[in-house]
Design a protein around this motif. Structure first.
Motif, PDB file in Angstrom:
ATOM      1  N   LYS A  57       0.944  -1.231  -0.021  1.00 55.88           N
ATOM      2  CA  LYS A  57      -0.087  -0.014   0.027  1.00 55.88           C
ATOM      3  C   LYS A  57       0.749   1.146   0.029  1.00 55.88           C
ATOM      4  O   LYS A  57       0.591   2.384  -0.618  1.00 55.88           O
ATOM      5  N   ARG A  58       2.029   1.228   0.851  1.00 56.86           N
ATOM      6  CA  ARG A  58       2.900   2.342   0.813  1.00 56.86           C
ATOM      7  C   ARG A  58       3.568   2.686  -0.427  1.00 56.86           C
ATOM      8  O   ARG A  58       3.786   3.571  -0.922  1.00 56.86           O
TER       9      ARG A  58
ATOM     10  N   LYS B  90       0.741   4.100  -2.695  1.00 57.92           N
ATOM     11  CA  LYS B  90      -0.036   5.296  -2.513  1.00 57.92           C
ATOM     12  C   LYS B  90       0.837   6.350  -2.224  1.00 57.92           C
ATOM     13  O   LYS B  90       0.630   7.697  -2.300  1.00 57.92           O
ATOM     14  N   SER B  91       2.097   6.145  -1.661  1.00 62.02           N
ATOM     15  CA  SER B  91       3.045   7.074  -1.096  1.00 62.02           C
ATOM     16  C   SER B  91       3.590   8.121  -1.915  1.00 62.02           C
ATOM     17  O   SER B  91       4.079   7.575  -3.265  1.00 62.02           O
TER      18      SER B  91
ATOM     19  N   ARG C   1       6.812   4.466  -9.093  1.00 61.75           N
ATOM     20  CA  ARG C   1       5.727   4.151  -9.841  1.00 61.75           C
ATOM     21  C   ARG C   1       5.941   4.364 -11.432  1.00 61.75           C
ATOM     22  O   ARG C   1       5.356   3.715 -12.081  1.00 61.75           O
TER      23      ARG C   1
ATOM     24  N   GLU D 115       6.555   8.021  -5.845  1.00 62.10           N
ATOM     25  CA  GLU D 115       6.068   8.565  -6.969  1.00 62.10           C
ATOM     26  C   GLU D 115       7.061   8.226  -8.212  1.00 62.10           C
ATOM     27  O   GLU D 115       6.533   7.603  -9.296  1.00 62.10           O
TER      28      GLU D 115
END
Length: 195
Positions: free
Chosen positions: A37-38, A41-42, A49, A46
């Motif tokens: 999740k981190r 989403k974190s 990703r 960025e």
């Protein structure tokens, strides 16, 4: 990180300690605070990703071009080279369509002299001595641009599909290596206790 006694072979997590194996040896370390999740989403992940997304796009582009190559030129390392080429261009900010066109020209059109339409048909593209030489030149230039020794490229080109690029010594191992019977032997192999 701690080395676990040789008679214990376990992989998994117990409490806050994770056990894993590397080369048949079991190690233990503190459990990571990193979660799926981190990463997804974190804000601090960025760039991770974005690069993962770009690599997926590069893989799709590379796959289409790789399918257009004849069977005697194909190999896992060839696919990786084409995908790496696409990823480099994506990281530089070029558009997906531009990259497809550039790589299609580089690996297919410049060799065959025309747009290869047989990619999806059952007839495989044909490789001649001349086209094989052209692909060899293209892949060798990319290989040398990455700073890899030429002797390993020659081995890769001869072995084709069976070549495993993960066995190529890193630059430091190559330059620290020893010459033994015409082969470069990395220090880690020549002296197993060397770390």
């Amino acid at each position: 990180m701690a080395k676990v006694p040789a008679n214990i072979h376990f992989t998994g997590t117990i409490g806050n300690i994770s056990f894993y194996q590397v080369g048949g040896v079991t190690f233990a370390r503190a459990k990571s605070s990193l979660t799926r999740k981190r990463v997804l989403k974190s804000k601090e992940f960025e760039k991770t990703r974005k690069y993962a997304s770009d690599l997926g796009t590069a893989s799709r582009i590379g796959s289409a071009i790789y399918k257009a190559l004849p069977a005697d030129v194909k190999g896992r390392w060839v696919f990786r080279a084409i995908t790496g080429d696409a990823a480099s261009m994506l990281y530089a900010g070029k558009s997906e369509a531009t990259i497809k066109d550039l790589l299609w020209w580089k690996y297919v059109d410049s060799i065959y002299g025309k747009k290869e339409e047989k990619v999806n048909s059952s007839a495989a593209p044909v490789s001649t001595k001349q086209t094989n030489r052209q692909w060899r030149t293209i892949f060798q230039e990319r290989w040398e641009k990455q700073g890899k020794p030429t002797q390993f490229f020659l081995r890769a080109w001869q072995q084709g599909k069976s070549f495993n690029p993960d066995t190529i010594p890193r630059r430091s191992e190559y330059f620290l290596g020893l010459k033994h019977a015409g082969e470069i032997v990395p220090l880690s192999v020549a002296f197993p206790t060397y770390k």
